[in-house]
Write a protein that holds these residues in place. Sequence first.
Motif, PDB file in Angstrom:
ATOM      1  N   LEU A   4       0.791  -1.316  -0.060  1.00  0.00           N
ATOM      2  CA  LEU A   4      -0.042   0.158   0.028  1.00  0.00           C
ATOM      3  C   LEU A   4       0.588   1.201  -0.022  1.00  0.00           C
ATOM      4  O   LEU A   4       1.730   1.252   0.923  1.00  0.00           O
ATOM      5  N   ARG A   5       0.600   2.383  -0.837  1.00  0.00           N
ATOM      6  CA  ARG A   5       1.213   3.194  -0.938  1.00  0.00           C
ATOM      7  C   ARG A   5       0.193   4.485  -1.358  1.00  0.00           C
ATOM      8  O   ARG A   5      -0.618   4.337  -1.951  1.00  0.00           O
ATOM      9  N   ARG A   6       0.723   5.846  -0.802  1.00  0.00           N
ATOM     10  CA  ARG A   6      -0.294   6.743  -0.731  1.00  0.00           C
ATOM     11  C   ARG A   6      -0.244   7.221  -2.341  1.00  0.00           C
ATOM     12  O   ARG A   6       0.812   7.491  -2.865  1.00  0.00           O
ATOM     13  N   PRO A   7      -1.434   7.270  -2.947  1.00  0.00           N
ATOM     14  CA  PRO A   7      -1.393   7.625  -4.326  1.00  0.00           C
ATOM     15  C   PRO A   7      -0.862   9.124  -4.672  1.00  0.00           C
ATOM     16  O   PRO A   7      -0.746   9.818  -3.570  1.00  0.00           O
ATOM     17  N   ALA A   8      -0.746   9.490  -5.933  1.00  0.00           N
ATOM     18  CA  ALA A   8      -0.404  10.927  -6.096  1.00  0.00           C
ATOM     19  C   ALA A   8      -1.497  11.901  -5.914  1.00  0.00           C
ATOM     20  O   ALA A   8      -2.771  11.493  -5.926  1.00  0.00           O
ATOM     21  N   PRO A   9      -1.028  13.181  -5.698  1.00  0.00           N
ATOM     22  CA  PRO A   9      -2.084  14.301  -5.274  1.00  0.00           C
ATOM     23  C   PRO A   9      -3.293  14.341  -6.483  1.00  0.00           C
ATOM     24  O   PRO A   9      -2.696  14.441  -7.800  1.00  0.00           O
ATOM     25  N   GLY A  10      -4.438  14.189  -5.680  1.00  0.00           N
ATOM     26  CA  GLY A  10      -5.578  14.383  -6.842  1.00  0.00           C
ATOM     27  C   GLY A  10      -6.071  13.088  -7.371  1.00  0.00           C
ATOM     28  O   GLY A  10      -6.845  13.099  -8.067  1.00  0.00           O
ATOM     29  N   GLN A  11      -5.557  11.955  -7.046  1.00  0.00           N
ATOM     30  CA  GLN A  11      -5.722  10.635  -7.483  1.00  0.00           C
ATOM     31  C   GLN A  11      -6.637   9.859  -6.712  1.00  0.00           C
ATOM     32  O   GLN A  11      -6.929   8.775  -7.152  1.00  0.00           O
ATOM     33  N   TRP A  12      -6.879  10.368  -5.510  1.00  0.00           N
ATOM     34  CA  TRP A  12      -7.924   9.535  -4.367  1.00  0.00           C
ATOM     35  C   TRP A  12      -9.140   9.204  -5.262  1.00  0.00           C
ATOM     36  O   TRP A  12      -9.657   8.000  -5.047  1.00  0.00           O
ATOM     37  N   PRO A  13      -9.798  10.156  -5.761  1.00  0.00           N
ATOM     38  CA  PRO A  13     -11.143   9.708  -6.313  1.00  0.00           C
ATOM     39  C   PRO A  13     -11.086   8.835  -7.249  1.00  0.00           C
ATOM     40  O   PRO A  13     -12.171   7.968  -7.430  1.00  0.00           O
ATOM     41  N   ARG A  14     -10.107   8.896  -8.386  1.00  0.00           N
ATOM     42  CA  ARG A  14     -10.076   7.807  -9.318  1.00  0.00           C
ATOM     43  C   ARG A  14      -9.678   6.576  -8.806  1.00  0.00           C
ATOM     44  O   ARG A  14     -10.290   5.486  -9.160  1.00  0.00           O
ATOM     45  N   LEU A  15      -8.824   6.628  -7.935  1.00  0.00           N
ATOM     46  CA  LEU A  15      -8.386   5.337  -7.216  1.00  0.00           C
ATOM     47  C   LEU A  15      -9.439   4.675  -6.660  1.00  0.00           C
ATOM     48  O   LEU A  15      -9.841   3.248  -6.811  1.00  0.00           O
ATOM     49  N   LEU A  16     -10.451   5.330  -5.836  1.00  0.00           N
ATOM     50  CA  LEU A  16     -11.390   4.984  -4.999  1.00  0.00           C
ATOM     51  C   LEU A  16     -12.385   4.344  -6.125  1.00  0.00           C
ATOM     52  O   LEU A  16     -13.129   3.249  -5.810  1.00  0.00           O
ATOM     53  N   ALA A  17     -12.683   4.990  -7.021  1.00  0.00           N
ATOM     54  CA  ALA A  17     -13.863   4.525  -8.140  1.00  0.00           C
ATOM     55  C   ALA A  17     -13.271   3.349  -8.721  1.00  0.00           C
ATOM     56  O   ALA A  17     -14.169   2.560  -8.979  1.00  0.00           O
ATOM     57  N   ILE A  18     -11.954   3.311  -9.013  1.00  0.00           N
ATOM     58  CA  ILE A  18     -11.591   1.729  -9.634  1.00  0.00           C
ATOM     59  C   ILE A  18     -11.692   0.859  -8.729  1.00  0.00           C
ATOM     60  O   ILE A  18     -12.215  -0.292  -8.984  1.00  0.00           O
ATOM     61  N   ALA A  19     -11.358   0.873  -7.350  1.00  0.00           N
ATOM     62  CA  ALA A  19     -11.485  -0.121  -6.380  1.00  0.00           C
ATOM     63  C   ALA A  19     -12.899  -0.525  -6.094  1.00  0.00           C
ATOM     64  O   ALA A  19     -13.206  -1.823  -6.335  1.00  0.00           O
ATOM     65  N   LEU A  20     -13.682   0.295  -6.158  1.00  0.00           N
ATOM     66  CA  LEU A  20     -15.260   0.101  -6.138  1.00  0.00           C
ATOM     67  C   LEU A  20     -16.044  -0.737  -7.342  1.00  0.00           C
ATOM     68  O   LEU A  20     -16.527  -1.700  -7.179  1.00  0.00           O
ATOM     69  N   CYS A  21     -15.380  -0.078  -8.390  1.00  0.00           N
ATOM     70  CA  CYS A  21     -15.835  -0.832  -9.725  1.00  0.00           C
ATOM     71  C   CYS A  21     -15.326  -2.274  -9.664  1.00  0.00           C
ATOM     72  O   CYS A  21     -16.142  -2.975 -10.285  1.00  0.00           O
ATOM     73  N   THR A  22     -14.149  -2.394  -9.541  1.00  0.00           N
ATOM     74  CA  THR A  22     -13.507  -3.717  -9.935  1.00  0.00           C
ATOM     75  C   THR A  22     -13.755  -4.667  -8.585  1.00  0.00           C
ATOM     76  O   THR A  22     -14.183  -5.747  -8.603  1.00  0.00           O
ATOM     77  N   GLY A  23     -13.418  -4.511  -7.379  1.00  0.00           N
ATOM     78  CA  GLY A  23     -13.371  -4.957  -6.187  1.00  0.00           C
ATOM     79  C   GLY A  23     -14.615  -5.507  -5.656  1.00  0.00           C
ATOM     80  O   GLY A  23     -14.979  -6.456  -5.397  1.00  0.00           O
ATOM     81  N   VAL A  24     -15.812  -4.230  -5.589  1.00  0.00           N
ATOM     82  CA  VAL A  24     -17.135  -4.476  -4.956  1.00  0.00           C
ATOM     83  C   VAL A  24     -17.882  -5.083  -6.154  1.00  0.00           C
ATOM     84  O   VAL A  24     -18.676  -6.117  -6.198  1.00  0.00           O
ATOM     85  N   LEU A  25     -18.133  -4.265  -7.201  1.00  0.00           N
ATOM     86  CA  LEU A  25     -19.029  -4.443  -8.197  1.00  0.00           C
ATOM     87  C   LEU A  25     -18.882  -5.631  -8.924  1.00  0.00           C
ATOM     88  O   LEU A  25     -19.763  -6.444  -9.469  1.00  0.00           O
ATOM     89  N   HIS A  26     -17.517  -5.567  -9.698  1.00  0.00           N
ATOM     90  CA  HIS A  26     -17.277  -6.491 -10.708  1.00  0.00           C
ATOM     91  C   HIS A  26     -17.156  -7.989 -10.055  1.00  0.00           C
ATOM     92  O   HIS A  26     -17.764  -8.745 -10.413  1.00  0.00           O
TER      93      HIS A  26
END
Length: 295
Positions: free
Chosen positions: A51-73
Motif C-alpha cells: 500500500l502506497r499513498r497515491p499521487a495528489p488528486g488521484q484519490w477519487p479515481r483510485l477509490l472509483a476503480i477499487a469500487l468498480c472492480t473489487g466490489v461491483l465486478h
Amino acid sequence: MPLRDLLLALLVCLAWAGNFLTSAMALREMPPLLFTSGRLALLALLLFAFLRRPAPGQWPRLLAIALCTGVLHFGLSFWALKLAGDLSSPAIVMQSYIPMSVLLAWAVLGERFAWRTGAAIALSFGGVLVLGFDPLVLDNPASLALMLVSAFFLAVGTVLMRGLSGVDRYGMQAWTAVVGVLPLLALSLWLEPGGLAQVPALSATAWFGIAYAAIVASLLGHGIYFSLVQRHAVAKVMPWLLLTPVFAIGLGIAFWGDRPGPKLLVGGAMTLAGILLIALRSQARARAVPVAEEL
C-alpha cells in the motif's frame, strides 16, 4: 512473443480458468458476496505491505476503480457464477468487458475506432445474444444479466485506470482489496442473512476456493499478466488470454458436468472471434503508430 512468455500467458489462462471451477465449488457452501469479501480480505493481508499513498488528486479515481472492480465486478461475477448452471457461459460472457472498454473509451475519452473494430464489437455482442438462447443459459437468465453488468463495471474500471498514476500493479490490487472488503461484508450482512453463521462449518474445499482466488488467480495470474504487458503491447498479449474461457469450458465439461449446446458453442465462438478481431486491430494500430502501452 518468445516461447517463455507464451508459456507464461498460458499459465495465466490456466490460473484464471481454474478460478471458475474452484470458486463454483466454494459457492456451493457459501453466498457469493461473503465469498468475495473473504477473497479480498486474504488478498489485503498478503499485499498490505504494497500500500502506497497515491499521487495528489488521484484519490477519487483510485477509490472509483477499487469500487468498480473489487466490489461491483467481483461481487456480481461470483453472484452470476453461483446462479449459473455451468461454467462455460459465465467464462465467455465475462470477456465482453473488452468491447465494452472500447466503447467506453470512445464515449468518455474520445478514442476513435475504424468500422472493422465496430463490426468486431457487434459480432462479439451478437455472440452473447446467441448463447443467451442456449437452454442451459435460459434456465438461469439472471446469471447472464449479472455477468454482463459485472463486465460493464470491469470495463469502467479498465478505462479509469488509464488516467491513474503512481500506483503499481500490486499496489492497485492491494487498494482494491482494502477498499472492497468492508462494503462487500456490509452487503453480505444485508443481502445474505445467516451467511456468517455458515463460516465455521465450511469445508476444506470452500477455504481452498478462497485461497485459490486470492493467491493463484490474483497474485499469480494478475502478477504474471502485468509483467507480460510491461514487456509487450497489450494487443499482443490479449489474443492469448482468450484461451481462458476455452480452458474454463474444458474444465466445466471434465469436472462440472457442463454439456454446452450448439447455441452456446456458436455464440461463444462469435463472442471470442469478435474480441480477437478487436485485439488484432489494436495490434495493427500499435504497429502503425508506436505508443507506450499502459494498463
